[in-house]
Every structure is written in structure tokens, then in C-alpha cells.
Design a protein around this motif. Sequence first.
Motif, short mmCIF file in Angstrom:
data_model
loop_
_atom_site.label_atom_id
_atom_site.label_comp_id
_atom_site.label_asym_id
_atom_site.label_seq_id
_atom_site.Cartn_x
_atom_site.Cartn_y
_atom_site.Cartn_z
N VAL A 102 -7.17 -0.19 -3.21
CA VAL A 102 -6.44 1.06 -3.03
C VAL A 102 -5.01 0.79 -2.55
N SER A 103 -4.84 -0.30 -1.82
CA SER A 103 -3.50 -0.65 -1.32
C SER A 103 -2.51 -0.92 -2.45
N SER A 104 -3.03 -1.20 -3.65
CA SER A 104 -2.14 -1.48 -4.78
C SER A 104 -1.30 -0.26 -5.17
N LEU A 105 -1.71 0.92 -4.71
CA LEU A 105 -0.96 2.14 -5.03
C LEU A 105 0.44 2.13 -4.41
N ARG A 106 0.64 1.31 -3.41
CA ARG A 106 1.96 1.24 -2.78
C ARG A 106 3.02 0.72 -3.75
N GLN A 107 2.61 -0.09 -4.71
CA GLN A 107 3.60 -0.62 -5.66
C GLN A 107 4.19 0.49 -6.52
N TRP A 108 3.52 1.65 -6.58
CA TRP A 108 4.03 2.79 -7.33
C TRP A 108 4.60 3.87 -6.42
N GLY A 109 4.84 3.50 -5.17
CA GLY A 109 5.51 4.40 -4.25
C GLY A 109 4.63 5.35 -3.47
N PHE A 110 3.31 5.11 -3.46
CA PHE A 110 2.40 6.01 -2.76
C PHE A 110 2.10 5.51 -1.36
N ARG A 111 2.02 6.45 -0.44
CA ARG A 111 1.43 6.21 0.87
C ARG A 111 -0.01 6.71 0.81
N THR A 112 -0.89 6.08 1.55
CA THR A 112 -2.31 6.40 1.45
C THR A 112 -2.82 7.11 2.70
N ALA A 113 -3.67 8.11 2.48
CA ALA A 113 -4.27 8.87 3.58
C ALA A 113 -5.78 8.83 3.43
N ALA A 114 -6.45 8.10 4.29
CA ALA A 114 -7.90 7.98 4.25
C ALA A 114 -8.54 9.10 5.06
N MET A 115 -9.40 9.89 4.43
CA MET A 115 -10.11 10.95 5.14
C MET A 115 -11.31 10.32 5.84
N ALA A 116 -11.25 10.24 7.17
CA ALA A 116 -12.29 9.54 7.92
C ALA A 116 -12.34 10.05 9.35
#
Length: 270
Positions: free
Chosen positions: A164-178
Motif C-alpha cells: 500500500v505504501s507504493s501509492l506514495r509514488q503517485w502522490g497519495f497520502r494513506t489513511a488507515a481506518m483502525a
Amino acid sequence: MTEAQLRRRIEPEKGIFIAESPKVIRVALDRGYQPIAMLCEQRHIDGDAADIISRCGDIPVYTASRELLSELTGYTLTRGVLCAMRRPEQPSAESVCRRANRIVVIDGVVDTTNIGAIFRSAAALGMDAVLLTPASCDPLNRRSIRVSMGSVFLIPWTWLRQPVSSLRQWGFRTAAMALTPDAISLDDPRLSAESRLAIIMGTEGDGLAPSVIADADYVVRIPMMHGVDSLNVAAASAVAFWQLRTVHHPESSSTNSKTSWDETNSHNLK
């Protein structure tokens, strides 16, 4: 045949899926999916399925009584119509994300009903695309499609075979619902301020893997009341999508969504 056999045994490079009910089949046809054959109760040939049959052209239409079809399939057909359709070529994760500002990552959700409900909420509540990890249920499962009311055909999606961390290469920040002690509230203004955000939804029970949570830019929880600790993943996704959506003018949002889908995926249906 099982869902896995439908995907792999018949033309493994293409595969097929089953769309159930006239409304869902119409949505698939509107989006350019290719029908192969239909199974239809006799009473629907000149009724609910008449327009579908005329649209599908020269394909086999198998028909029998409701009782016989239930015996053959092992269940009562919803609205009396099934349609076998070709699976499209899956786009790359990069192409699906290219024009997206808000994406959903479904990580390890295996319940078909939850998958369908998440897709319906994602399409309805402003998400631009859906990515699924390989451990998740297939969105083109017959029950997932039916629960989504055809929304799986309305929003771009594909498999995410990288971390999922690979999404950063396309400019995304990640929000894990937990549910973690340090999770921030869903209405934290930092989340809405992100120009590109990937919302990660995990399965019920175990939830997201600790490694996914640890690697996320944000860990997010929905504030609860009356002693309730959490929501079903389908309900939680609807709340999260509405709160974190990118707000557009309704007309431009609809147009942009359709343009993005057409440009990214139309060639995959041919």
C-alpha cells in the motif's frame, strides 16, 4: 462452476463473470461489457428481460421454469435473469490512480456482501477509484455485483499487487481506518486538506495488519457513542467516504468521473 473456475478454467486469459437481475445487467451493458449467454425464466422473455435480449444481439438465451432453473443453479434467481459476460482486461493501478484524488484500498476483505456494499458507497459518495489487495474478494463475484447494484461497473478499480505504501509514488497520502490509541478522528481537518488521499479499509475482526497501520501516514477512527466500539466495514466505509470526499460541483463531478473512467478503461472492454 465455482467463481474461481469461471475466472480461470474457461479462457484463463479472459475469464467470465455472472451478472444477476435485469437492472444490474443493464448497467453492465451500458458500460460496454460483452455478454456471452443468458439464463432467463420463461415469463421474463417477453417481460423484464425483453429489452436486454434485444440489446445482446445473437447470443444464446436459455430458458425454463423458475423451479427448474432453481434446481439447475442451486438458488432462486434474483428477478429471474442471469447473464454470463466477459471479464475486461484489468488496468494497471497507476492508470486507475492517474486522475484520482480520493481512492479506496480494500485490504483483505473476503465477505462478498461487504465488497458489494463498499463499492456501492464508493461510487455514490465521491470516491474516484478502488484498489483491492490480492487477499480480498473478487468484485465480479455474482453476489458482490448484485449487492453493489452494478456499482462495480461504475467506478474504476483494479488489483493492487504492491505494498500500500507504493501509492506514495503517485502522490497519495494513506489513511488507515483502525482502532488504535493514537488514531485521529475522522473529522480531523488535516485529512480533508490532503489533495490526494487513499483510504484503507480492512476486514472485520482482525482489521488491518499491524504493518499496514504502522506504515500509514494517518491512522483514523470514527468517533463512537453509547459504548459501541466500531461499525461493520461496509457501514464504516460509507461514513468515511462521505466525510473525506473531494467536494466538486455536482455536474462537473459527474462529468469528470465519467471521463476518467472512459479514458482509463474503455479500451479494456474491447
